[in-house]
Design an enzyme around this catalytic site. Sequence first.
Site, mmCIF file in Angstrom:
data_model
loop_
_atom_site.group_PDB
_atom_site.id
_atom_site.type_symbol
_atom_site.label_atom_id
_atom_site.label_comp_id
_atom_site.label_asym_id
_atom_site.label_seq_id
_atom_site.Cartn_x
_atom_site.Cartn_y
_atom_site.Cartn_z
ATOM 1 C CD GLN B 90 -1.304 -0.745 3.589
ATOM 2 O OE1 GLN B 90 -2.358 -0.718 3.329
ATOM 3 N NE2 GLN B 90 -0.926 -1.636 4.761
ATOM 4 C CD GLU B 145 -2.603 4.371 13.718
ATOM 5 O OE1 GLU B 145 -3.551 3.587 12.621
ATOM 6 O OE2 GLU B 145 -3.026 5.051 14.870
ATOM 7 C CG ASP B 165 0.962 -4.753 9.905
ATOM 8 O OD1 ASP B 165 -0.369 -3.984 10.629
ATOM 9 O OD2 ASP B 165 1.073 -4.318 9.255
ATOM 10 C CG ASP B 196 -1.366 -13.794 6.300
ATOM 11 O OD1 ASP B 196 -2.276 -13.302 7.271
ATOM 12 O OD2 ASP B 196 -1.600 -14.714 5.556
ATOM 13 C CB ALA B 197 -2.458 -12.140 11.333
ATOM 14 C CG ASP B 214 -5.460 -2.043 14.514
ATOM 15 O OD1 ASP B 214 -6.756 -1.418 14.758
ATOM 16 O OD2 ASP B 214 -5.195 -1.385 15.774
#
Lengths: 368, 368, 368, 368
Positions: B90, B145, B165, B196-197, B214
């Site tokens: 992203q 974050e 994350d 990857d969680a 989250d």
Amino acid sequence: MNGTTIHLNGSGPTNGSIVNGSKQYHTDETATVTTQSPKGVNGVGASKVSANGVHASSKRCLWFEEELEEDLRWVFGVSKILHTGVSEFQDIELVESGPFGKVLILDGKLQSAEADEFVYHESIVHPAMLYHSDPKAVFIMGGGEGSTAREALRHESVKKVVMCDIDKEVVDFCREHLSANSEAFRNRRLELVIDDALAELERREDTFDIIVGDLADPVAGGPCYKLYTQSFYETILKPRLSPGGILVTQGGPAGILTHKEVYSSIFNTLRQVFKYVVPYAAHVPSYADSWGWVMASDHPFPTFSPEETDSRISKRIVGDLQFLDGQTMAAIFALNKHVRNSLAHETHVYTEETARFIHGHGTAQKSH
Amino acid sequence: MNGTTIHLNGSGPTNGSIVNGSKQYHTDETATVTTQSPKGVNGVGASKVSANGVHASSKRCLWFEEELEEDLRWVFGVSKILHTGVSEFQDIELVESGPFGKVLILDGKLQSAEADEFVYHESIVHPAMLYHSDPKAVFIMGGGEGSTAREALRHESVKKVVMCDIDKEVVDFCREHLSANSEAFRNRRLELVIDDALAELERREDTFDIIVGDLADPVAGGPCYKLYTQSFYETILKPRLSPGGILVTQGGPAGILTHKEVYSSIFNTLRQVFKYVVPYAAHVPSYADSWGWVMASDHPFPTFSPEETDSRISKRIVGDLQFLDGQTMAAIFALNKHVRNSLAHETHVYTEETARFIHGHGTAQKSH
Amino acid sequence: MNGTTIHLNGSGPTNGSIVNGSKQYHTDETATVTTQSPKGVNGVGASKVSANGVHASSKRCLWFEEELEEDLRWVFGVSKILHTGVSEFQDIELVESGPFGKVLILDGKLQSAEADEFVYHESIVHPAMLYHSDPKAVFIMGGGEGSTAREALRHESVKKVVMCDIDKEVVDFCREHLSANSEAFRNRRLELVIDDALAELERREDTFDIIVGDLADPVAGGPCYKLYTQSFYETILKPRLSPGGILVTQGGPAGILTHKEVYSSIFNTLRQVFKYVVPYAAHVPSYADSWGWVMASDHPFPTFSPEETDSRISKRIVGDLQFLDGQTMAAIFALNKHVRNSLAHETHVYTEETARFIHGHGTAQKSH
Amino acid sequence: MNGTTIHLNGSGPTNGSIVNGSKQYHTDETATVTTQSPKGVNGVGASKVSANGVHASSKRCLWFEEELEEDLRWVFGVSKILHTGVSEFQDIELVESGPFGKVLILDGKLQSAEADEFVYHESIVHPAMLYHSDPKAVFIMGGGEGSTAREALRHESVKKVVMCDIDKEVVDFCREHLSANSEAFRNRRLELVIDDALAELERREDTFDIIVGDLADPVAGGPCYKLYTQSFYETILKPRLSPGGILVTQGGPAGILTHKEVYSSIFNTLRQVFKYVVPYAAHVPSYADSWGWVMASDHPFPTFSPEETDSRISKRIVGDLQFLDGQTMAAIFALNKHVRNSLAHETHVYTEETARFIHGHGTAQKSH
């Protein structure tokens, strides 16, 4: 030959037929109208979308834009302008919006949206009326849209709802175009007054169990801010409350970031005038914010359990509520810590000299 | 003479002085620099605003626009782009916004705003942790974050927070640029995993008292939706909960008009997997909506009074909360009648075959 | 009493008078209507602006937005939606705009603006007609708006203008609502055909001195692109030109940055079919771009001085032109070096297989 | 262990390797960093777009908006803010735009776009210089961007270009960041003065063959309008023109709908002062309008054929022009009938008392 020849070259039965009488064809036209289906388009009169495969979704091109702050805009697509009007005080528009259904716009500010107006109007009316032991007479300051009156009239105890809005054109417009409120506008218990609510309250000698402030936010240059001042509440409004009477007023944005614009001041002003003051708030999606209201009385508010509230609702109110019930009412009365702290520490009081204004258009809006 | 002659014609002491060393002046320039104050402008080097009376407010020209729905836009002024980055997944931007302070934007969606991120992050973390009798180990799916970890680390009982994350660049970007979280990122109890969680939870053998989802909303084309499916919850996540453990996940928009996009389905999916499921919601101004979360456990949630909640907060959490306290927590758990009804009647269950998606950008967002 | 009581508390002659007959007041209402001038507002019925000093300019809230490119928007305020319609092919809107007066919008694209439509329509019609020695018969492909026909009918030599537009609703809408063209629509020399221009030209056996392509730009998914192909020009259109006949077609955006979208290809395609091809362009403000047209013929175009052009204009055209005269015509024919170079080097030819499309809405627009 | 453990769980060679030295990892962290490729994502470090198929195009979210009129907006996507600055007079931004490449923005107004700045700058410089018999000395009022100087320096006859801009920060910013002009800024024939052009011209005693007014439009509140007044032209500028000297100034928007804002007045003002005055205009796409310039001299302008112009260009100017040649120059000098009529009938003259202003930001912009 003395006119335009109009051919709609068509195969089949309409070929060569003559159409006349259509209002745009003048009588001196020899209107030879035939129709030809365009290749690949199967049938005249088919809806636009189905006629050509490509037109799945036409591009949105009309947008309503509300400037919430100088640098914050709320923008939604408008598919149709349904009705427009102009009054002495404001522009009036009813538009079909993409996300919110029919939307009433006064002077460029979204007032009420079909999709969620029930949140605002159930919240401004029912809590005060449910806390009152037996509300018979209701006075609505503003409320020209008719939705507040509609909700008040759902209470079986109510004998009289006086709705006093300054803007006759808004009232007429809403009576004519907001079908959800047409029954309320015809209700025999509704007394409609076109006047400044302040002047009307000053003039009247009867009292009310509930007075609802469904007014525009205090905006610089608008007359509405006078209906939020300490002296108005004390000398004009309070004398019109019956014993045990409750005032409830809308209080502007009450979000985490916006509650100090006017809401905390309205709350604090009422705290100067009434013994018991209850602020509450709920998120109204089409306003792009949480909205605040304040109830005030010199009579203590009773303490209900959610179940008792539900019981009062089912006994007193005709039909179902969409937003409010006992649990919801408990929730909207429980402001979050951040806003509660601000309200507790607010010292500003609205007077004619110290009015605090919300970001807006500087116009006299009379109905919220 | 072998270069541009630069005169800044000035009267007074700077007249004729030579400025050099400025990085943009090349050494082959005979830079005769003198400065002349323009008439009526009193003082060189004065700030732009004070130097000329006319520049009271420069016109906003840069805007961030988020398309909430196809025909609904949330638009705010941007005064400065602070930092930008690109990851494998992203685009990452940190901008200074007018209404919301610093704003973190991932792939064109507002993720978190300085002005109100505490609402989201206190809400996703503290309720579950306060309902747990003694939360020691916390696993955060996503959360790059850092704010969710920051809140979890405020609990004195916590020994370990694993934050997993997928996007290393987002994590690095936030660690570097979000000063509010820099302490959390350095905290010794934080274990940071870039993965990857789902894969990470599958691989691990330890269990957690609290698992926090989250994650980005389930968006078409994004991998995140797999972390909202019934089978994920049952076969991968649940085995990683300690006895009495609680899962809490963000659930997307939960407003009157938006809660059916994904929130009601996430709630209903969890209801298939856990014995006790608690939905709750709060208005987050910068998201232009109410936001939803869901807590789920096979252990019953205790019933607290607001006072007991306040007492637990003060005993367990370091520092003051801004949004949550006992009363606020009671309020956010009391969904309004309209949303509660929708949730009660929701029948959709997330599986890999039946995923339901939110309006979005079709990209793999890993941190909300 | 069996209805709403309506008081408009007023002093003076209207006090106490009864108003009825107003369509929104039902007969069972005891409408006691009195009017009270609000304090400080001097006179009921005064216009909104003069009634309260504050309403100097109401905030613009409705905007028309056209996406010129994926990341380029042309946005103007709309003060009123005058008329709307829907046809088999497209949405039709006539709006009152702030900067451009009345604006005709088809499927979200600005087609024609009162303030500057004369630039486009004088340019598409008059050059070809002035270059022709004696234009008697004109065929307009598209042109449903009526403005192209209006301009052609100003030529005294013209005996017949055939206007062939596929969209009857657009034609009817414009005939009814565009007052500037109402005379043209009633002109006896106008023959109006509702059909696909391609099919109509294929079917006809008469020939024309001038054929005007007043069609939508070639847009992906729309049928219009077939009217820009080499084979259409060669096998269908050319046989319908009289000896010395001239084709002129609109050619899409011809600006420095946009002329390669379709304009250079249309030019080059015509160059394959006709011996003499003349591109020209002019800035049309409401299109936010320069616009291109192409004239083509197998007969050489004569060379005029500006004075000769002026002389032809005054001899042949009824009334005054606003945009074109000899000097202007020389100017619009003199493309700038940058665009001229692109056109000279263009190799793309429109065929049904190689169509090149402009950024657009993927819909079948038939009138420009 | 005294720090965050960072795992990037990876299979293969990076598994278990330790990364340190990265500036954001503090030395007290035991940074166990391993990387796990997420499923389906083939390779860490791959570019964002190629890594996951879904990210074909990320949604545009940053927009530049210029308010051309109160109700007309020109809006384009911005992909990157390249550099920002603030001067005593204005905000300075260089952004990467979608449609126009790099764009220089001063106080919220687009000044110059990489994609088409050659249109403006070739047009403001070359016509006057080509009409002059032997231009040796050039004075540029404003022009801080450097592009006007760049074009002037392309003339081999030129011995000296004095560029006088009031805003040192803009000049420094452009020198540093506009690579197209860096060579010009280093050119030995360029003399750069930071001052008010009016004061500088008043002070100087040398004269110039060409004086170029590359100033901001006359905007209310800005000092620039003084550089458009009759008295300035007569008493300050004209004495600085050599015999046969030519003034050329930019003149603001010159479109069909905008040329009366300031352009016709600037033209008419020059007509009061000079014997020979030549207006000309060209469409500049990134300005969303046609732009106007005016040449003025007391010496008659010679009459060239396009071929003679081309010949002068090739003899005098180093390198190729992109926009101008003989034919283009003839075209831009031939204003259309509508604008020509307005100019002919304009009676307004700029004086300090009668200044006419363009819609703008009320700020002191010194470079166009």
